[in-house]
Design a protein around this motif. Structure first.
Motif, mmCIF file in Angstrom:
data_model
loop_
_atom_site.group_PDB
_atom_site.id
_atom_site.type_symbol
_atom_site.label_atom_id
_atom_site.label_comp_id
_atom_site.label_asym_id
_atom_site.label_seq_id
_atom_site.Cartn_x
_atom_site.Cartn_y
_atom_site.Cartn_z
ATOM 1 N N ASN A 21 0.790 -1.225 0.000
ATOM 2 C CA ASN A 21 0.000 0.000 0.000
ATOM 3 C C ASN A 21 0.829 1.285 0.000
ATOM 4 N N ALA A 22 2.110 1.201 0.436
ATOM 5 C CA ALA A 22 2.917 2.425 0.566
ATOM 6 C C ALA A 22 2.980 3.169 -0.766
ATOM 7 N N SER A 23 2.894 4.485 -0.689
ATOM 8 C CA SER A 23 2.841 5.236 -1.939
ATOM 9 C C SER A 23 3.231 6.691 -1.725
ATOM 10 N N VAL A 24 3.735 7.289 -2.784
ATOM 11 C CA VAL A 24 4.050 8.719 -2.783
ATOM 12 C C VAL A 24 3.343 9.314 -3.988
ATOM 13 N N MET A 25 2.704 10.468 -3.791
ATOM 14 C CA MET A 25 2.084 11.135 -4.947
ATOM 15 C C MET A 25 2.736 12.506 -5.097
ATOM 16 N N ASN A 26 3.795 12.560 -5.886
ATOM 17 C CA ASN A 26 4.492 13.823 -6.087
ATOM 18 C C ASN A 26 5.341 13.718 -7.353
ATOM 19 N N ASP A 27 4.829 14.262 -8.441
ATOM 20 C CA ASP A 27 5.539 14.140 -9.718
ATOM 21 C C ASP A 27 6.834 14.949 -9.738
ATOM 22 N N ARG A 28 6.998 15.884 -8.778
ATOM 23 C CA ARG A 28 8.297 16.604 -8.705
ATOM 24 C C ARG A 28 9.391 15.657 -8.230
ATOM 25 N N LEU A 29 8.969 14.624 -7.467
ATOM 26 C CA LEU A 29 9.918 13.610 -6.983
ATOM 27 C C LEU A 29 9.681 12.323 -7.771
ATOM 28 N N TRP A 30 9.711 12.444 -9.098
ATOM 29 C CA TRP A 30 9.205 11.333 -9.903
ATOM 30 C C TRP A 30 10.038 10.058 -9.770
ATOM 31 N N GLU A 31 11.342 10.212 -9.522
ATOM 32 C CA GLU A 31 12.139 8.978 -9.403
ATOM 33 C C GLU A 31 11.783 8.226 -8.123
ATOM 34 N N LEU A 32 11.585 8.993 -7.057
ATOM 35 C CA LEU A 32 11.162 8.379 -5.792
ATOM 36 C C LEU A 32 9.763 7.757 -5.964
ATOM 37 N N GLU A 33 8.910 8.504 -6.657
ATOM 38 C CA GLU A 33 7.531 8.049 -6.892
ATOM 39 C C GLU A 33 7.524 6.673 -7.582
ATOM 40 N N VAL A 34 8.359 6.548 -8.617
ATOM 41 C CA VAL A 34 8.439 5.266 -9.328
ATOM 42 C C VAL A 34 9.039 4.197 -8.409
ATOM 43 N N ASP A 35 10.025 4.596 -7.611
ATOM 44 C CA ASP A 35 10.691 3.615 -6.748
ATOM 45 C C ASP A 35 9.749 3.096 -5.663
ATOM 46 N N VAL A 36 8.893 3.964 -5.134
ATOM 47 C CA VAL A 36 7.957 3.515 -4.092
ATOM 48 C C VAL A 36 6.750 2.819 -4.733
ATOM 49 N N ASN A 37 6.102 3.519 -5.663
ATOM 50 C CA ASN A 37 4.795 3.047 -6.152
ATOM 51 C C ASN A 37 4.881 1.828 -7.074
ATOM 52 N N LEU A 38 5.959 1.766 -7.860
ATOM 53 C CA LEU A 38 6.076 0.639 -8.778
ATOM 54 C C LEU A 38 7.136 -0.361 -8.306
ATOM 55 N N ASN A 39 8.384 0.118 -8.137
ATOM 56 C CA ASN A 39 9.429 -0.832 -7.721
ATOM 57 C C ASN A 39 9.114 -1.416 -6.343
ATOM 58 N N GLY A 40 8.533 -0.589 -5.468
ATOM 59 C CA GLY A 40 8.172 -1.066 -4.116
ATOM 60 C C GLY A 40 7.150 -2.198 -4.200
#
Ligand SMILES: NC(=O)C1=CN([C@@H]2O[C@H](COP(=O)(O)OP(=O)(O)OC[C@H]3O[C@@H](n4cnc5c(N)ncnc54)[C@H](O)[C@@H]3O)[C@@H](O)[C@H]2O)C=CC1
Ligand SMILES: CCCCCC(=O)/C=C/[C@H]1C=CC(=O)[C@@H]1CCCCCCC(=O)O
Length: 361
Positions: free
Chosen positions: A198-217
């Motif tokens: 369920n962990a997630s970040v919604m912030n396209d300014r931090l898009w690399e983190l966003e992909v790392d949490v939402n998809l890679n996570g």
């Protein structure tokens, strides 16, 4: 003269002219939509006459000529925002179907005594998932990067659940930490049967983190679930619930990268949830895709968008949204754990039964 006129046979052109004049006298202004203009251009290209088209669309011949002159501009026009944000457009892109028989009692998962590991479990939906799973008789491992919020929640839930709940500090972008969360949960609660990614970040300014949490996570969570739960690896089998979003089904134009991660979650669910994998591992995979909560809608969106110029798009993305309540999403999620077929993703809207999403049928 009068007797001569009686017998005059009109040519087709004359008939059309008369019809045109009649129509024109009735016509006031008519604004054609982009779709109508494109249709007219297509029909002209197929060789239809402007005279037929002006009647068909209720406009003057000069309008048809103008449209022809502006072919390039019309063809390169983007669809109107009103169309892009219309229910019709969205429904044309993705189909949802209410599964009437997903309530079947056979194959229902009994949650009593099961161990659930919930990432991002310290706040928002994750917190509510922990509360609801405990109510269902599960043991719960709250896993979150935010240790203060995690410890606070542990303290609160322990009053009722006592030794059925633990907190594991865990960053899902770090495979080793995520792996340790599994190991701690297994040693303290006796196993893992349910993984809520369920962990997630919604912030396209931090898009690399966003992909790392939402998809890679989510990928890390799936791989660890197969490793620790997979029957092919000596585990008990179980279920993984992936955190999608209503933007797993259609684009949030204001948040392209976030949208891509959530579409990917539905795609991963579809592939890893396929009977091929379930037969191998005994692990069902589903996704929950809720519409936004009040909090998500209320925050300062500009901080989360790649460009300040996307604020208009954010307003359109969220304008017609009816916020959903955390408790409702959690109850629906638990119901889906019990009954939803593997590979399915579920749109959860306020006060409505979950609808299965059909992506790229
Ligand atoms: N809130 C909403 O409107 C909607 C949320 N969702 C989805 O539901 C899920 C939960 O969303 P919310 O509850 O709104 O989020 P939230 O922002 O309230 O909570 C997210 C939690 O994840 C934790 N987290 C963030 N990065 C982490 C990391 N690297 N490792 C471990 N934990 C981390 C945070 O500390 C926080 O406790 C997400 O997958 C989200 O995309 C879907 C649709 C709407
Ligand atoms: C229109 C909003 C769409 C939100 C859809 C969604 O999937 C939400 C995701 C949440 C996941 C991580 C987050 O950070 C999102 C919640 C945002 C909460 C905002 C709180 C207000 C603020 O601090 O700006």
């Amino acid at each position: 003269m009068a007797s001569k006129r009686k017998y005059k046979t009109l040519t087709l052109k004359e008939k059309l002219d008369i019809l045109n004049r009649k129509m024109a006298s009735k016509r006031k202004y008519k604004t054609l939509t982009l779709k109508e203009k494109l249709d007219i251009l297509n029909r002209l290209e197929r060789g239809e006459s402007g005279k037929v088209l002006d009647i068909a669309y209720g406009v003057d011949t000069s309008t048809i000529s103008d449209i022809k002159k502006c072919t390039g501009r019309i063809k390169s026009s983007p669809p109107s925002p009103a169309y892009l944000y219309s229910r019709r457009y969205r429904n044309s892109a993705v189909k949802t179907k209410a599964i009437k028989n997903y309530n079947t009692d056979k194959n229902t998962m009994d949650l009593k005594g099961k161990v659930a590991l919930v990432t991002g479990g310290a706040s928002g939906y994750g917190r509510e998932y922990c509360v609801e799973l405990l109510k269902q008789g599960c043991k719960v491992s709250i896993c979150d990067i935010n240790s203060d919020a995690g410890e606070d929640l542990l303290h609160e839930l322990s009053k009722q659940a006592q030794d059925r709940v633990i907190f594991c500090p865990c960053d899902v972008t770090d495979y080793q930490q995520y792996e340790e969360a599994f190991q701690t949960t297994i040693s303290k609660l006796g196993g893992v049967d349910i993984v809520i990614n369920n962990a997630s970040v919604m912030n396209d300014r931090l898009w690399e983190l966003e992909v790392d949490v939402n998809l890679n996570g989510v990928i890390r969570g799936l791989l660890l679930a197969f490793r620790f739960l997979g029957r092919d690896r000596g585990g008990p089998g179980g279920i993984v619930v992936n955190g999608g979003s209503s933007c797993s089904t259609h684009p949030f134009v204001s948040l392209p990268v976030f949208t891509a991660t959530k579409h990917a979650v539905a795609a991963l669910t579809r592939s890893y949830g396929d009977p091929y994998h379930v037969n191998l591992t005994g692990v069902r995979v589903i996704a929950v895709c809720p519409t936004p909560t009040e909090t998500a809608l209320q925050g300062d969106a500009r901080k989360r968008l790649m460009s300040g110029e996307y604020e208009q798009a954010w307003k359109r993305d969220t304008g017609n949204t009816v916020p959903v309540k955390n408790e409702f999403v959690a109850k629906s999620m638990v119901d889906l754990i019990k009954k939803a077929p593997s590979g399915s993703s579920w749109l959860i809207e306020n006060s409505q039964a979950p609808k299965e999403i059909t992506l790229f049928p």
